[in-house]
Design an enzyme around this catalytic site. Structure first.
Site, PDB file in Angstrom:
ATOM      1  N   ARG A  37      -5.503  -6.914   9.555  1.00 35.55           N
ATOM      2  CA  ARG A  37      -4.951  -8.154   9.075  1.00 35.55           C
ATOM      3  C   ARG A  37      -4.788  -9.301  10.134  1.00 35.55           C
ATOM      4  NH1 ARG A  37      -2.101  -7.140   3.699  1.00 35.55           N
ATOM      5  NH2 ARG A  37      -3.883  -6.344   2.154  1.00 35.55           N
ATOM      6  N   LYS A 198       2.344   0.640  -4.893  1.00 34.35           N
ATOM      7  CA  LYS A 198       2.740  -0.625  -6.209  1.00 34.35           C
ATOM      8  C   LYS A 198       2.426  -0.402  -7.694  1.00 34.35           C
ATOM      9  CE  LYS A 198       0.959  -3.627  -2.786  1.00 34.35           C
ATOM     10  NZ  LYS A 198      -0.147  -3.738  -1.863  1.00 34.35           N
ATOM     11  N   GLY A 348      -3.704  -2.620   2.613  1.00 36.15           N
ATOM     12  CA  GLY A 348      -2.834  -2.701   3.989  1.00 36.15           C
ATOM     13  C   GLY A 348      -2.405  -1.560   4.762  1.00 36.15           C
ATOM     14  N   GLY A 371      -5.292  -5.301  -4.195  1.00 35.43           N
ATOM     15  CA  GLY A 371      -4.793  -5.712  -4.957  1.00 35.43           C
ATOM     16  C   GLY A 371      -5.960  -6.736  -5.002  1.00 35.43           C
TER      17      GLY A 371
HETATM   18  P1  ADP Z   1      -2.146  -0.631  -0.318  1.00 40.72           P
HETATM   19  O1  ADP Z   1      -1.275  -1.045   1.441  1.00 40.72           O
HETATM   20  O2  ADP Z   1      -3.307   0.253   0.560  1.00 40.72           O
HETATM   21  O3  ADP Z   1      -2.622  -1.592  -1.191  1.00 40.72           O
HETATM   22  P2  ADP Z   1       0.244   0.767  -1.003  1.00 40.72           P
HETATM   23  O4  ADP Z   1       0.924  -0.630  -0.671  1.00 40.72           O
HETATM   24  O5  ADP Z   1       0.791   0.757  -2.934  1.00 40.72           O
HETATM   25  O6  ADP Z   1      -0.732   0.129  -0.801  1.00 40.72           O
HETATM   26  O7  ADP Z   1       0.887   2.177  -1.058  1.00 40.72           O
HETATM   27  C1  ADP Z   1       1.213   2.345  -0.364  1.00 40.72           C
HETATM   28  C2  ADP Z   1       2.210   3.185   0.346  1.00 40.72           C
HETATM   29  O8  ADP Z   1       1.929   4.283  -0.841  1.00 40.72           O
HETATM   30  C3  ADP Z   1       2.277   3.992   1.563  1.00 40.72           C
HETATM   31  O9  ADP Z   1       3.891   3.515   2.581  1.00 40.72           O
HETATM   32  C4  ADP Z   1       2.533   5.089   0.886  1.00 40.72           C
HETATM   33  O10 ADP Z   1       3.248   6.346   1.612  1.00 40.72           O
HETATM   34  C5  ADP Z   1       3.107   5.743  -0.763  1.00 40.72           C
HETATM   35  N1  ADP Z   1       3.089   6.626  -1.461  1.00 40.72           N
HETATM   36  C6  ADP Z   1       1.319   7.102  -1.328  1.00 40.72           C
HETATM   37  N2  ADP Z   1       2.003   7.896  -2.354  1.00 40.72           N
HETATM   38  C7  ADP Z   1       3.237   8.431  -2.669  1.00 40.72           C
HETATM   39  C8  ADP Z   1       3.785   9.242  -3.404  1.00 40.72           C
HETATM   40  N3  ADP Z   1       3.863  10.195  -4.085  1.00 40.72           N
HETATM   41  N4  ADP Z   1       5.302   8.713  -3.744  1.00 40.72           N
HETATM   42  C9  ADP Z   1       5.855   7.605  -3.000  1.00 40.72           C
HETATM   43  N5  ADP Z   1       4.997   6.619  -2.472  1.00 40.72           N
HETATM   44  C10 ADP Z   1       3.852   7.241  -2.510  1.00 40.72           C
HETATM   45 MG    MG Z   2       0.548  -1.872   0.950  1.00 41.90          MG
END
Ligand code: ADP
Ligand code: MG
Length: 394
Positions: A37, A198, A348, A371
């Site tokens: 980013r 999230k 991210g 998001g």
């Molecule tokens: P992005 O940044 O790609 O939009 P998010 O911020 O929503 O994604 O989520 C990313 C996080 O989700 C990662 O740090 C990962 O470790 C966590 N994650 C994925 N699966 C699980 C799970 N089953 N339990 C807890 N955390 C999880």
């Molecule tokens: Mg994230």
């Protein structure tokens, strides 16, 4: 999209305020684990500096409590990385909203990074009083934060009401063009993969999304919420129990569209050294944490991905940062990379995973947004974009 573009604005000698999305993933010690980013935000900054503007850049980082500075959410590591990328000093300005006395030191062709905008009270509520103060600091407002375009906040929305000029930066404009083109007439089957942590923000867009796609693959905390709906138990796993009804409604409305995991890699604690145990979903115990999808689940998903015409992916399907729980996300990343489908991935942590598993060059388009990208896909006009459009037509 009818917005004014930065490239069409004369910025020479002007004070330009850039809202970027520098919300990068960080390790325990604050070190930046993926700088995509920041690198994606460089072109707008470089362009303004080269054209002799006095440039201010701000971003949010994490979710600090408003009204209070805290070291963990400071943009200090971002300032350092940005300075390395640009090859110029990047001073970080702490209390920048009131008065703007610090602006005296900012000359045309120079840059200042303004500390985490979410330290300011009123940022998230899109407070007009705060937005007006920030607008006074500049002649040109440039929104280059596509990753935050789904949020109407003071630096993404309110400020644009009060600045003499409001325009879209090259990253914002490029993302809107690319995603608009890719998703206008997607090749079918259209497969969405939504994972990550999230849960509440993402689950609420899934209903609309489910109607638009042919298959909705879920992972991470999102999948856990669906497993809870389907099987009634997930131990201590990350989920959003309040949204189980929502998950159930999606399963009922779109039978067969959301594959429910059949196995999972579990642990008894959330840690990098936790002992991984592969379990069938029916055998999850009350003290289990689901930290990754199991190989049988991933094999089902890989078959779907291989046959897809278009793939959109946001959110890792497991805790890929921990080696023992990275297998599902790695296999999924490889399946997406190997598929002949047009693939779009964003977020991210999703980008961090894609880079970690070395498949970035085999993803058709990588978006900086997570998001915002889901909401764009949902067909919503993003509030920050709507504001730029309204300024362009005024
Ligand atoms: P992005 O940044 O790609 O939009 P998010 O911020 O929503 O994604 O989520 C990313 C996080 O989700 C990662 O740090 C990962 O470790 C966590 N994650 C994925 N699966 C699980 C799970 N089953 N339990 C807890 N955390 C999880
Ligand atoms: Mg994230």
């Amino acid at each position: 999209m009818n917005v004014l573009r930065l490239s069409d604005v004369d910025v020479r000698g002007k004070r330009v305020f850039i809202r970027a999305d520098l919300n990068v993933p960080q390790g325990d010690n604050g070190a930046i684990t993926d700088d995509t980013r920041i690198r994606a935000s460089v072109p707008a900054i470089r362009d303004c500096l080269a054209r002799g503007a006095a440039v201010m850049v701000t971003s949010h980082l994490g979710r600090p409590k408003e009204g209070e500075w805290n070291a963990a959410d400071s943009l200090a590591p971002v300032a350092q990385r940005l300075s390395e990328l640009l090859g110029v000093p990047v001073p970080l300005v702490k209390d920048w909203v009131d008065g703007g006395a610090w602006q005296g030191a900012l000359k045309p062709g120079q840059l200042a990074l303004l500390e985490n905008c979410r330290f300011n009270k009123g940022e998230k509520k899109d407070d007009d009083a705060l937005a007006r103060k920030m607008a006074k600091l500049c002649d040109v407002y440039c929104n280059d934060a596509f990753g935050t375009a789904h949020r109407a906040e003071a630096t993404t929305h309110g400020i644009a009401k009060f600045t003499p000029v409001a325009c879209a930066g090259p990253l914002m404009a490029g993302e809107l063009d690319a995603l608009g083109k890719a998703l206008a007439h997607p090749a079918r089957p259209l497969v969405a993969i939504v994972g990550g942590a999230k849960v509440s923000t993402k689950l609420t867009v899934l209903k609309t999304l489910a109607a638009k796609v042919d298959v909705l693959i879920v992972g991470g905390g999102i999948a856990n919420t669906f497993v809870l709906a389907a099987h009634g138990r997930i131990g201590k796993s990350l989920a959003e129990p309040d949204l189980v009804g929502e998950a159930q409604a999606i399963l009922d409305a779109f039978p067969g569209k959301v594959p429910i995991p059949v196995d999972a890699v579990c642990a008894k604690e959330f840690s990098a050294t936790a002992v991984p145990t592969l379990k069938a979903i029916e055998n999850i115990e009350p003290d289990d944490l689901i930290l990754d999808l199991g190989p049988s689940s991933v094999a089902v998903l890989a078959t779907i991905i291989a046959k897809a015409g278009t793939i959109v992916w946001n959110g890792p399907i497991g805790v890929f940062e921990f080696g023992a729980f990275a297998g599902g996300t790695k296999a999924l990343a490889e399946a997406v990379a190997a598929s002949a489908a047009f693939s779009i991935a964003g977020g991210g942590d999703t980008i961090a995973a894609i880079n970690k598993f070395g498949v970035a060059d085999r993803i058709s388009y990588i978006s900086t947004a997570g998001g915002a990208f889901l909401e764009f896909l949902e067909g919503k006009t993003l509030p920050a974009v709507a504001m730029l459009e309204s300024r362009a037509s005024a």
